[in-house]
Design a protein around this motif. Sequence first.
Motif, PDB file in Angstrom:
ATOM      1  N   VAL A  35      -1.861  52.199  70.659  1.00 19.32           N
ATOM      2  CA  VAL A  35      -2.326  52.816  71.771  1.00 19.32           C
ATOM      3  C   VAL A  35      -1.265  53.190  72.179  1.00 19.32           C
ATOM      4  O   VAL A  35      -1.572  54.645  72.702  1.00 19.32           O
ATOM      5  CB  VAL A  35      -2.504  51.513  73.183  1.00 19.32           C
ATOM      6  N   SER A  36       0.314  53.264  72.059  1.00 19.75           N
ATOM      7  CA  SER A  36       1.342  54.218  73.137  1.00 19.75           C
ATOM      8  C   SER A  36       0.873  55.179  72.070  1.00 19.75           C
ATOM      9  O   SER A  36       1.486  56.519  72.797  1.00 19.75           O
ATOM     10  CB  SER A  36       2.533  53.005  73.214  1.00 19.75           C
ATOM     11  N   CYS A  40       0.522  58.385  74.029  1.00 20.86           N
ATOM     12  CA  CYS A  40       1.501  60.500  73.244  1.00 20.86           C
ATOM     13  C   CYS A  40       0.608  61.401  73.126  1.00 20.86           C
ATOM     14  O   CYS A  40       0.679  62.168  73.645  1.00 20.86           O
ATOM     15  CB  CYS A  40       2.249  59.675  73.301  1.00 20.86           C
ATOM     16  N   SER A  41      -0.122  61.491  71.609  1.00 26.80           N
ATOM     17  CA  SER A  41      -0.630  62.551  71.426  1.00 26.80           C
ATOM     18  C   SER A  41      -1.510  63.007  72.019  1.00 26.80           C
ATOM     19  O   SER A  41      -2.075  63.829  72.030  1.00 26.80           O
ATOM     20  CB  SER A  41      -1.051  61.759  69.932  1.00 26.80           C
ATOM     21  N   ARG A  42      -2.595  61.863  73.013  1.00 25.33           N
ATOM     22  CA  ARG A  42      -4.128  62.973  73.472  1.00 25.33           C
ATOM     23  C   ARG A  42      -3.297  63.238  74.505  1.00 25.33           C
ATOM     24  O   ARG A  42      -3.403  64.879  74.699  1.00 25.33           O
ATOM     25  CB  ARG A  42      -4.396  60.977  74.408  1.00 25.33           C
ATOM     26  N   SER A  78     -12.868  56.822  72.631  1.00 26.23           N
ATOM     27  CA  SER A  78     -13.549  57.626  72.883  1.00 26.23           C
ATOM     28  C   SER A  78     -11.979  58.050  73.898  1.00 26.23           C
ATOM     29  O   SER A  78     -12.108  59.784  73.860  1.00 26.23           O
ATOM     30  CB  SER A  78     -15.021  57.688  73.743  1.00 26.23           C
ATOM     31  N   TRP A  79     -11.697  57.372  74.427  1.00 23.95           N
ATOM     32  CA  TRP A  79     -10.871  57.657  75.014  1.00 23.95           C
ATOM     33  C   TRP A  79      -9.717  58.647  74.388  1.00 23.95           C
ATOM     34  O   TRP A  79      -9.229  59.129  74.878  1.00 23.95           O
ATOM     35  CB  TRP A  79     -10.446  56.870  76.660  1.00 23.95           C
ATOM     36  N   PHE A  80      -8.955  56.922  74.394  1.00 25.37           N
ATOM     37  CA  PHE A  80      -8.153  57.654  73.455  1.00 25.37           C
ATOM     38  C   PHE A  80      -7.754  58.377  72.443  1.00 25.37           C
ATOM     39  O   PHE A  80      -6.722  59.177  72.228  1.00 25.37           O
ATOM     40  CB  PHE A  80      -7.120  56.749  72.594  1.00 25.37           C
ATOM     41  N   VAL A 183       0.775  48.647  78.705  1.00 26.39           N
ATOM     42  CA  VAL A 183       2.256  48.626  77.691  1.00 26.39           C
ATOM     43  C   VAL A 183       2.441  50.377  77.383  1.00 26.39           C
ATOM     44  O   VAL A 183       2.785  50.940  77.176  1.00 26.39           O
ATOM     45  CB  VAL A 183       2.115  47.058  77.410  1.00 26.39           C
ATOM     46  N   GLY A 184       0.684  50.176  76.656  1.00 26.25           N
ATOM     47  CA  GLY A 184       0.220  51.311  76.262  1.00 26.25           C
ATOM     48  C   GLY A 184       0.419  52.967  76.817  1.00 26.25           C
ATOM     49  O   GLY A 184       0.924  53.862  76.476  1.00 26.25           O
TER      50      GLY A 184
END
Length: 385
Positions: A35-36, A40-42, A78-80, A183-184
């Motif tokens: 997720v982190s 970041c890339s999102r 869908s979000w990340f 955390v992510g």
Amino acid sequence: MYRPDSEPRPWPDSREAAVTEALSGVRVLDVSTSVSGAWCSRMLADFGADVLIVEPPAGHPLRGEPPFDDSGQSIAASWFLANKRSVALDLREPWDWERFSAFAAKADVVVSSYRPSQLRALGLEYEHFDDPRLVLCHITPYGMTGARAEDPANELTVAALSGWASLNGEAARYPLKPSGHQVGLCTGTAAYAAIIAALIHRGANGERGQEIDIAELDVMVSAASPAILRGQYLGTPVPRRESVDITSGPVPVADGYFSLTISRAHFWRDAMTVLGLHDLAEDQRWESAWYRAAHRDEYIDRVGAAMSTWTRAELFDELAARRVVAGPVLTMEELRSNEHLAERGFWTETPEGTFPGAPFRMSATPWRLRDHAPAQLLPEAGWGE
């Protein structure tokens, strides 16, 4: 409440004139599976970077995270994964490795979540890219060095080891991790900032890239710094709260929960007046924070009982009119109809539904949600010349 004349910004038409974007022309290759890394890339993609995610043959782990929408798509994915393109590659296979190498040769940034031994096994160490301009960002649970560098982890274990769990919850119950993907989200935001700094440095120093080491543990420990310093000063662990009352958290009202902040004398006087507790409002002893702290048992039950007769909206309107810092606890569903967010145009309508908007605003190079997450892995996705 939500006003019909405050509609969210429409989904961008692909034919519209290009919007100036801060990171336009920056190519990002995301080989992370956390997720982190995805957040970041999102964020990089939201501000114009061309992001290509390299997913394992089974797909990014977020694609399997429930709940799922009516089409079977993970809500989290869908979000990340929005605003990105996707390609499925098995980096252990020679042909797929060649394709990955071709993508990497065109990248400005590579985001990875591989631990040191995994990185070596795949040949993804910085020197193997043979590109002095490249910014390589490692985002791992415990960093690329140290005794725990090879240990796997998740949100729960990082929250525990960072001390955050020791601060959350009530003293008589179990420690709690932060909700959701905190955390992510915190780590991904820190990595985004580090990459931007590295790109600025590259432009100012002869196009020299660099390697970035982001540890989820480091980020969360840094975020807990006030509590850490407090513990060092007192010489004892910072305790979790014994119970919840108006001095420590939201309390029940007629239709939910409400937070009341009493940090100044006039907040106290005006709030007690609104609640009809005139003796507390008029006695000047209660205006002192130290006195209220020392005698909290004399008023918390009375104040809580008075608040319980109000609805959230009615109490908030009365206190806000008097400039008292207070707020109703909104549910996730209620956020969508929140008047303030609607008037700011926070929400973005997409063919898939309503998405949250920008975490911050830029007048010249705005945030944009250009495209939804790739619905499937694209076998020929990639960058042209």
